[in-house]
Design a protein around this motif. Structure first.
Motif, PDB file in Angstrom:
ATOM      1  N   GLY A  71      57.085  60.082  88.788  1.00  0.00           N
ATOM      2  CA  GLY A  71      58.196  61.090  88.489  1.00  0.00           C
ATOM      3  C   GLY A  71      57.831  61.948  87.264  1.00  0.00           C
ATOM      4  O   GLY A  71      58.443  62.465  86.721  1.00  0.00           O
ATOM      5  N   LYS A  72      56.705  62.088  86.830  1.00  0.00           N
ATOM      6  CA  LYS A  72      55.948  62.826  85.633  1.00  0.00           C
ATOM      7  C   LYS A  72      55.420  63.990  85.866  1.00  0.00           C
ATOM      8  O   LYS A  72      54.928  63.886  87.132  1.00  0.00           O
ATOM      9  CB  LYS A  72      55.059  62.121  84.501  1.00  0.00           C
ATOM     10  CG  LYS A  72      55.714  60.759  83.860  1.00  0.00           C
ATOM     11  CD  LYS A  72      54.742  60.227  83.149  1.00  0.00           C
ATOM     12  CE  LYS A  72      55.545  59.000  82.291  1.00  0.00           C
ATOM     13  NZ  LYS A  72      54.622  58.378  81.409  1.00  0.00           N
ATOM     14  N   PRO A  73      55.628  65.018  85.314  1.00  0.00           N
ATOM     15  CA  PRO A  73      54.837  66.235  85.881  1.00  0.00           C
ATOM     16  C   PRO A  73      53.504  66.321  85.848  1.00  0.00           C
ATOM     17  O   PRO A  73      52.613  65.379  84.993  1.00  0.00           O
ATOM     18  CB  PRO A  73      55.350  67.341  84.773  1.00  0.00           C
ATOM     19  CG  PRO A  73      55.803  66.554  83.440  1.00  0.00           C
ATOM     20  CD  PRO A  73      56.102  65.229  84.150  1.00  0.00           C
ATOM     21  N   GLU A  74      52.944  67.001  86.699  1.00  0.00           N
ATOM     22  CA  GLU A  74      51.346  66.801  86.854  1.00  0.00           C
ATOM     23  C   GLU A  74      50.878  68.031  85.980  1.00  0.00           C
ATOM     24  O   GLU A  74      51.439  68.866  85.676  1.00  0.00           O
ATOM     25  CB  GLU A  74      50.999  67.412  88.201  1.00  0.00           C
ATOM     26  CG  GLU A  74      51.551  66.507  89.425  1.00  0.00           C
ATOM     27  CD  GLU A  74      51.253  66.876  90.627  1.00  0.00           C
ATOM     28  OE1 GLU A  74      50.358  67.821  90.952  1.00  0.00           O
ATOM     29  OE2 GLU A  74      52.143  66.522  91.770  1.00  0.00           O
ATOM     30  N   TRP A 129      65.513  63.294  86.869  1.00  0.00           N
ATOM     31  CA  TRP A 129      64.283  63.755  86.418  1.00  0.00           C
ATOM     32  C   TRP A 129      64.342  63.562  84.931  1.00  0.00           C
ATOM     33  O   TRP A 129      65.108  64.334  84.529  1.00  0.00           O
ATOM     34  CB  TRP A 129      64.367  65.265  86.775  1.00  0.00           C
ATOM     35  CG  TRP A 129      63.920  65.515  88.377  1.00  0.00           C
ATOM     36  CD1 TRP A 129      62.881  65.847  88.946  1.00  0.00           C
ATOM     37  CD2 TRP A 129      65.026  65.496  89.398  1.00  0.00           C
ATOM     38  NE1 TRP A 129      62.995  66.178  90.433  1.00  0.00           N
ATOM     39  CE2 TRP A 129      64.332  65.938  90.665  1.00  0.00           C
ATOM     40  CE3 TRP A 129      66.406  65.284  89.495  1.00  0.00           C
ATOM     41  CZ2 TRP A 129      64.946  65.787  91.716  1.00  0.00           C
ATOM     42  CZ3 TRP A 129      67.008  65.372  90.595  1.00  0.00           C
ATOM     43  CH2 TRP A 129      66.458  65.803  91.704  1.00  0.00           C
ATOM     44  N   ALA A 130      63.595  62.688  84.459  1.00  0.00           N
ATOM     45  CA  ALA A 130      63.571  62.173  83.026  1.00  0.00           C
ATOM     46  C   ALA A 130      63.361  63.358  82.016  1.00  0.00           C
ATOM     47  O   ALA A 130      63.669  63.409  81.060  1.00  0.00           O
ATOM     48  CB  ALA A 130      62.796  61.149  82.810  1.00  0.00           C
ATOM     49  N   GLU A 131      62.305  64.333  82.446  1.00  0.00           N
ATOM     50  CA  GLU A 131      61.763  65.149  81.682  1.00  0.00           C
ATOM     51  C   GLU A 131      61.731  66.663  82.279  1.00  0.00           C
ATOM     52  O   GLU A 131      61.469  66.732  83.622  1.00  0.00           O
ATOM     53  CB  GLU A 131      60.490  65.042  80.728  1.00  0.00           C
ATOM     54  CG  GLU A 131      59.564  64.238  81.957  1.00  0.00           C
ATOM     55  CD  GLU A 131      58.359  63.826  81.212  1.00  0.00           C
ATOM     56  OE1 GLU A 131      57.255  64.235  81.504  1.00  0.00           O
ATOM     57  OE2 GLU A 131      58.690  63.211  80.061  1.00  0.00           O
ATOM     58  N   ASP A 132      61.820  67.615  81.672  1.00  0.00           N
ATOM     59  CA  ASP A 132      61.731  69.218  82.247  1.00  0.00           C
ATOM     60  C   ASP A 132      60.055  69.068  83.042  1.00  0.00           C
ATOM     61  O   ASP A 132      58.958  68.609  82.575  1.00  0.00           O
ATOM     62  CB  ASP A 132      61.481  70.066  81.284  1.00  0.00           C
ATOM     63  CG  ASP A 132      62.337  70.407  80.301  1.00  0.00           C
ATOM     64  OD1 ASP A 132      63.533  69.660  80.767  1.00  0.00           O
ATOM     65  OD2 ASP A 132      62.273  71.161  79.313  1.00  0.00           O
ATOM     66  N   GLY A 133      60.327  69.687  84.498  1.00  0.00           N
ATOM     67  CA  GLY A 133      59.186  69.636  85.351  1.00  0.00           C
ATOM     68  C   GLY A 133      58.958  68.147  85.854  1.00  0.00           C
ATOM     69  O   GLY A 133      57.579  68.263  86.742  1.00  0.00           O
ATOM     70  N   ALA A 134      59.511  67.289  85.740  1.00  0.00           N
ATOM     71  CA  ALA A 134      59.278  66.012  86.397  1.00  0.00           C
ATOM     72  C   ALA A 134      59.553  66.018  87.955  1.00  0.00           C
ATOM     73  O   ALA A 134      60.181  66.938  88.547  1.00  0.00           O
ATOM     74  CB  ALA A 134      60.312  64.869  85.956  1.00  0.00           C
ATOM     75  N   VAL A 135      58.730  65.141  88.958  1.00  0.00           N
ATOM     76  CA  VAL A 135      58.723  65.307  90.080  1.00  0.00           C
ATOM     77  C   VAL A 135      59.469  63.952  90.513  1.00  0.00           C
ATOM     78  O   VAL A 135      59.030  62.854  89.996  1.00  0.00           O
ATOM     79  CB  VAL A 135      57.091  65.386  90.750  1.00  0.00           C
ATOM     80  CG1 VAL A 135      57.378  65.299  92.149  1.00  0.00           C
ATOM     81  CG2 VAL A 135      56.529  66.733  90.287  1.00  0.00           C
ATOM     82  N   ALA A 138      64.153  71.777  84.790  1.00  0.00           N
ATOM     83  CA  ALA A 138      64.798  71.114  83.512  1.00  0.00           C
ATOM     84  C   ALA A 138      65.183  69.539  83.951  1.00  0.00           C
ATOM     85  O   ALA A 138      65.831  69.419  85.027  1.00  0.00           O
ATOM     86  CB  ALA A 138      66.227  72.028  83.090  1.00  0.00           C
ATOM     87  N   ALA A 139      65.032  68.801  82.903  1.00  0.00           N
ATOM     88  CA  ALA A 139      65.330  67.253  82.968  1.00  0.00           C
ATOM     89  C   ALA A 139      66.970  67.320  83.534  1.00  0.00           C
ATOM     90  O   ALA A 139      67.886  68.150  83.189  1.00  0.00           O
ATOM     91  CB  ALA A 139      65.319  66.692  81.941  1.00  0.00           C
ATOM     92  N   GLY A 140      67.216  66.419  84.243  1.00  0.00           N
ATOM     93  CA  GLY A 140      68.627  65.944  84.666  1.00  0.00           C
ATOM     94  C   GLY A 140      68.579  65.144  85.896  1.00  0.00           C
ATOM     95  O   GLY A 140      67.660  64.303  86.144  1.00  0.00           O
TER      96      GLY A 140
END
Length: 102
Positions: A55-58, A18-24, A8-10
């Motif tokens: 930082g974005k999810p793959e 982590w800007a969005e859910d699932g971010a790396v 979850a974003a946080g």
């Protein structure tokens, strides 16, 4: 150095976001990584390296059996094209009159 995914974003107390859910996020400090991974219900997991560090999810790859989706354009002048349906008529709201008790 490790890539840490958050479900979850946080953010964390170390300043990683982590800007969005699932971010790396790439984290270099092994102690910080261990501290985050020790939080069992926070949704942290280690992501496999992929060369991306934005930082974005793959994107998840799905096996479609080698088949590609096919797209085509529709010619609006074609005889086979469906004619648009007319909009439904709007009815005027009816005013109800309340009878006064006598």
């Amino acid at each position: 150095m490790a890539l840490i995914r958050k479900a979850a974003a946080g953010s964390d107390s170390f300043g990683h976001v982590w800007a969005e859910d699932g971010a790396v996020v790439e984290i270099d400090d092994p102690e910080q990584i261990a501290a985050l991974m020790a939080i069992t219900d926070a949704g942290f997991s280690e992501a496999p390296p992929s060369g991306k560090k934005n930082g974005k999810p793959e994107p998840e790859s799905e096996d479609q059996g080698g088949e590609q989706a096919e797209f085509s354009e529709i010619d609006p002048k074609s005889e086979d094209a469906e004619a648009p349906k007319p909009a439904a008529k709007k009815t005027a709201a009816r005013k109800t009159t309340a009878s006064k008790p006598e």
